[in-house]
Design a protein around this motif. Structure first.
Motif, PDB file in Angstrom:
ATOM      1  N   VAL A 199       0.842  -1.190   0.000  1.00 30.63           N
ATOM      2  CA  VAL A 199       0.000   0.000   0.000  1.00 30.63           C
ATOM      3  C   VAL A 199       0.883   1.248   0.000  1.00 30.63           C
ATOM      4  O   VAL A 199       0.613   2.211  -0.721  1.00 30.63           O
ATOM      5  CB  VAL A 199      -0.932   0.005   1.228  1.00 30.63           C
ATOM      6  N   ALA A 200       1.937   1.197   0.784  1.00 34.28           N
ATOM      7  CA  ALA A 200       2.847   2.337   0.850  1.00 34.28           C
ATOM      8  C   ALA A 200       3.439   2.620  -0.523  1.00 34.28           C
ATOM      9  O   ALA A 200       3.674   3.769  -0.891  1.00 34.28           O
ATOM     10  CB  ALA A 200       3.960   2.058   1.857  1.00 34.28           C
ATOM     11  N   ALA A 201       3.667   1.567  -1.277  1.00 40.95           N
ATOM     12  CA  ALA A 201       4.248   1.741  -2.603  1.00 40.95           C
ATOM     13  C   ALA A 201       3.201   2.187  -3.616  1.00 40.95           C
ATOM     14  O   ALA A 201       3.488   2.344  -4.780  1.00 40.95           O
ATOM     15  CB  ALA A 201       4.898   0.437  -3.059  1.00 40.95           C
ATOM     16  N   ARG A 202       1.974   2.347  -3.143  1.00 41.18           N
ATOM     17  CA  ARG A 202       0.875   2.779  -4.004  1.00 41.18           C
ATOM     18  C   ARG A 202       0.750   1.897  -5.244  1.00 41.18           C
ATOM     19  O   ARG A 202       0.598   2.391  -6.355  1.00 41.18           O
ATOM     20  CB  ARG A 202       1.071   4.231  -4.441  1.00 41.18           C
ATOM     21  N   ARG A 203       0.792   0.622  -4.992  1.00 41.52           N
ATOM     22  CA  ARG A 203       0.662  -0.304  -6.107  1.00 41.52           C
ATOM     23  C   ARG A 203      -0.799  -0.491  -6.484  1.00 41.52           C
ATOM     24  O   ARG A 203      -1.112  -1.146  -7.469  1.00 41.52           O
ATOM     25  CB  ARG A 203       1.266  -1.661  -5.723  1.00 41.52           C
ATOM     26  N   VAL A 204      -1.686  -0.005  -5.649  1.00 32.34           N
ATOM     27  CA  VAL A 204      -3.107  -0.077  -5.961  1.00 32.34           C
ATOM     28  C   VAL A 204      -3.719   1.293  -5.734  1.00 32.34           C
ATOM     29  O   VAL A 204      -3.147   2.135  -5.060  1.00 32.34           O
ATOM     30  CB  VAL A 204      -3.836  -1.110  -5.074  1.00 32.34           C
ATOM     31  N   ASP A 205      -4.909   1.480  -6.316  1.00 32.65           N
ATOM     32  CA  ASP A 205      -5.576   2.778  -6.176  1.00 32.65           C
ATOM     33  C   ASP A 205      -6.497   2.818  -4.971  1.00 32.65           C
ATOM     34  O   ASP A 205      -6.926   3.896  -4.551  1.00 32.65           O
ATOM     35  CB  ASP A 205      -6.406   3.065  -7.424  1.00 32.65           C
ATOM     36  N   GLY A 206      -6.832   1.645  -4.455  1.00 34.62           N
ATOM     37  CA  GLY A 206      -7.756   1.611  -3.333  1.00 34.62           C
ATOM     38  C   GLY A 206      -7.791   0.232  -2.728  1.00 34.62           C
ATOM     39  O   GLY A 206      -7.278  -0.727  -3.304  1.00 34.62           O
ATOM     40  N   VAL A 207      -8.403   0.132  -1.556  1.00 32.39           N
ATOM     41  CA  VAL A 207      -8.426  -1.137  -0.841  1.00 32.39           C
ATOM     42  C   VAL A 207      -9.837  -1.476  -0.381  1.00 32.39           C
ATOM     43  O   VAL A 207     -10.554  -0.624   0.148  1.00 32.39           O
ATOM     44  CB  VAL A 207      -7.498  -1.074   0.395  1.00 32.39           C
ATOM     45  N   LEU A 208     -10.203  -2.714  -0.614  1.00 32.61           N
ATOM     46  CA  LEU A 208     -11.454  -3.257  -0.077  1.00 32.61           C
ATOM     47  C   LEU A 208     -11.047  -4.217   1.025  1.00 32.61           C
ATOM     48  O   LEU A 208     -10.200  -5.092   0.804  1.00 32.61           O
ATOM     49  CB  LEU A 208     -12.215  -4.016  -1.161  1.00 32.61           C
ATOM     50  N   LEU A 209     -11.642  -4.065   2.178  1.00 29.62           N
ATOM     51  CA  LEU A 209     -11.225  -4.866   3.317  1.00 29.62           C
ATOM     52  C   LEU A 209     -12.413  -5.701   3.779  1.00 29.62           C
ATOM     53  O   LEU A 209     -13.457  -5.160   4.120  1.00 29.62           O
ATOM     54  CB  LEU A 209     -10.772  -3.902   4.416  1.00 29.62           C
ATOM     55  N   ALA A 210     -12.225  -7.015   3.781  1.00 29.11           N
ATOM     56  CA  ALA A 210     -13.346  -7.882   4.154  1.00 29.11           C
ATOM     57  C   ALA A 210     -13.310  -8.224   5.629  1.00 29.11           C
ATOM     58  O   ALA A 210     -12.246  -8.478   6.185  1.00 29.11           O
ATOM     59  CB  ALA A 210     -13.314  -9.152   3.317  1.00 29.11           C
ATOM     60  N   SER A 211     -14.451  -8.216   6.222  1.00 30.34           N
ATOM     61  CA  SER A 211     -14.677  -8.666   7.606  1.00 30.34           C
ATOM     62  C   SER A 211     -13.492  -8.463   8.536  1.00 30.34           C
ATOM     63  O   SER A 211     -12.636  -9.319   8.695  1.00 30.34           O
ATOM     64  CB  SER A 211     -15.049 -10.144   7.618  1.00 30.34           C
ATOM     65  N   VAL A 212     -13.509  -7.345   9.175  1.00 31.34           N
ATOM     66  CA  VAL A 212     -12.390  -6.934  10.013  1.00 31.34           C
ATOM     67  C   VAL A 212     -12.743  -7.085  11.491  1.00 31.34           C
ATOM     68  O   VAL A 212     -13.859  -6.783  11.899  1.00 31.34           O
ATOM     69  CB  VAL A 212     -12.102  -5.448   9.750  1.00 31.34           C
ATOM     70  N   HIS A 213     -11.799  -7.516  12.246  1.00 34.79           N
ATOM     71  CA  HIS A 213     -11.999  -7.577  13.699  1.00 34.79           C
ATOM     72  C   HIS A 213     -11.820  -6.192  14.294  1.00 34.79           C
ATOM     73  O   HIS A 213     -11.170  -5.333  13.700  1.00 34.79           O
ATOM     74  CB  HIS A 213     -10.970  -8.517  14.332  1.00 34.79           C
TER      75      HIS A 213
END
Lengths: 346, 346
Positions: free
Chosen positions: B122-136
């Motif tokens: 993420v720090a390297a900005r290899r993606v434009d966004g993040v989807l996070l499934a079911s988080v504690h």
DNA sequence: GAGTAGGCTGGGAGCGCTCCCAACTCCGGT
DNA sequence: ACCGGAGTTGGGAGCGCTCCCAGCCTACTC
């Protein structure tokens, strides 16, 4: 419009801070030989201080690989197969890719448009290799990917003599083990519910069933073979048909857990007890098997292990720069053993 | 070592063949305004002739977005939740991303090392966004991603008042619907088997159960609430406990299908018939529910739709360049309705 | 008829990195 | 004292694309 300040440090800045040249930093970061300990340390310090992270796009552009691998799942299959299958597969692939510090690009293909999109993707060399899950015999994808010179490893095969690299589970062994087990339980009129015969996996399991009978000295009976289609409804219908054809059967090998669940329902309808009257064995060892009543004896496929093995083979091919190289040697092919998990249904 | 002939055509070559400049080709390909019809046609011909495919690395490097989105699945969850859940979610995400011509990068996180690897990513900005499934509740990832200014949308939330963008299903409504249904079936001693109470989803379903009772004018009874943990074994134990506490109960709402399957087994052990003696309702409407005996009434979550909605929200955030912008307005939050699927168990 | 606003266009200037070559420093050998 | 080689090093030359500016031409306006 978009205010990209983008203050990320570059190689150049690291070099400046470490008091060395760009080349040296590049070598140090990539672990290339020929960098003094002293330089390495200074660079490590500078990297830490700046929080430097290499820009992958620049790396790729400058000529190295993309560090990503595609896992392709044709959607037709996704619906039919036991659902957990793909998750386990993904798990194995993901594990192995993480170890190699590579990215997993997941592509579900449901339509012609999406297939073309993926083709463009491969053509653009956005990935270093492709893992292809459960392919139908007439799928144009394997040929296409190979033609584009992209390393490819499939999960499962389209025929006994698959020319492409693949990892499969021992489906013949699965059928044999199931039959041997049922024979060992004293059953003799053993029926089978097959999967769609246009899939190699279904033919192989049927072949294993027949081999198992042969090994036990039992003469196969056509009346004891019913065609299913890997769905619960299919399993149910097939079971009814089998009971109609031969009410005296005492065991059934279903080529998937889901079909076994359908068969179980049909047996209940017919007032047959499991396992007292009819013993039941499935394939997949899925959650369904564990939750059935009685819990289903099932042949487990090493799905996650298949994912791992596929990935390892692919990474190896990529490492060799072997995109079906000029004289691509033998394509690697692996068949992993299955395992019978005995529960109360048999 | 690696013989990269790499004969892929470049923008420059297309420009030459079309008899125009690089800039014009770039504009034409990206649909920017200010290109004459004539030029467009010539370029289209040249692109077709050369089989030109833009080099994404160069694009990214030159400043545009990466065209990829990460879907992160913490592994702890993957094991516990109904397996098909993630596959459905992936399906929804994948569909929507394909429409936007974006890539899906799937990341399973099982260990601290893998989490750090993802952080770097993420720090390297290899993606434009993040989807996070079911988080504690205690997961450091949401805070981290937000801090890095990366657009984020979660699946599910960590508490009723989740500050981050999310898409959740109406878990309270699920509990209420289940209870209302059971009341409608004439049941009055309605028990519940809850999920792990450290997950918001479990608390919400319990809350819905209580709300449902209240709406029916039934006074809740502590003896009718047993703690499960979303596993079959947990459901089985909880059911035994419930039967011990109150042998007269006539219905059970299990907060997941898998727990309902465990409960069903315990009921069978105890000689209770379903639904005659005890009606049973689960949540998820998974394959397990369909295959149970009798088939399980269950509350369906619109999982695939959640995946689609999440993706749309994320793409929108990305489009706005809103990586939790300076004064990030309201974070979008959606709660999708659930639906009761009635089967023979109630 | 001169002046000016557009509509298109070409191409320079990077983006950040790897590859690779020339150069520089130390050696020991002769 | 001189030479050659090994160990390091710096930095030029791209990789293919987007951004952006200057320039061109056309078509109006006054």
């Amino acid at each position: 419009m978009s205010e990209r300040q983008n203050g990320r440090p570059t190689l150049e800045q690291v070099a400046a801070l470490a008091g060395v040249g760009r080349g040296t930093v590049s070598r140090a970061i990539n672990g290339s030989p020929g960098v003094s300990e002293q330089a390495k340390e200074a660079i490590a310090r500078a990297v830490a201080e700046l929080g430097y992270v290499p820009n992958q796009a620049a790396r790729v552009l400058a000529g190295s690989l993309t560090d990503a691998v595609a896992l392709v799942i044709p959607e037709t299959e996704a619906r039919v197969f036991a659902e957990p299958y793909f998750l386990d597969l993904i798990r194995g692939v993901s594990t192995e890719l993480a170890l190699a510090d590579k990215q997993l690009l997941l592509t579900l293909i449901r339509s012609e448009a999406e297939r073309q999109r993926f083709e463009r993707y491969v053509a653009a060399r956005r990935v270093d290799g492709v893992l292809l899950a459960s392919v139908h015999g007439d799928d144009p994808l394997p040929a296409l990917i190979t033609r584009l010179g992209m390393p490819l490893v499939m999960n499962g095969r389209r025929s006994a003599a698959e020319p492409v690299a693949y990892v499969d589970s021992d489906n013949i062994g699965a059928g044999r083990a199931a039959v041997a087990h049922l024979v060992g339980r004293g059953r003799s009129r053993i029926a089978t519910i097959t999967g769609s015969q246009d899939m190699y996996v279904a033919r192989a399991r049927l072949g294993g069933y027949l081999a198992g009978l042969a090994e036990a000295g039992i003469v196969p009976d056509e009346a004891l073979v019913a065609a299913g289609d890997f769905t619960e409804a299919g399993g149910r219908l097939a079971m009814r048909e089998l009971l109609a054809r031969d009410p005296g059967l005492d065991a059934v090998f279903a080529a998937s857990d889901v079909m076994a669940a359908g068969a179980r329902a049909a047996l209940r309808e017919a007032g047959r007890r499991v396992p007292e009257d009819v013993a039941l064995v499935g394939v997949d060892d899925s959650a369904v098997a564990r939750l059935m009543d009685p819990p289903l004896t099932s042949v487990r496929q090493p799905i996650e292990e298949m994912g791992r093995t596929m990935t390892r083979l692919l990474l190896q091919k990529i490492g060799e720069g072997n995109g079906t190289g000029p004289v691509a040697g033998e394509e690697p092919q692996r068949i992993l053993p299955t395992e019978l998990v005995v529960r109360e249904s048999s």
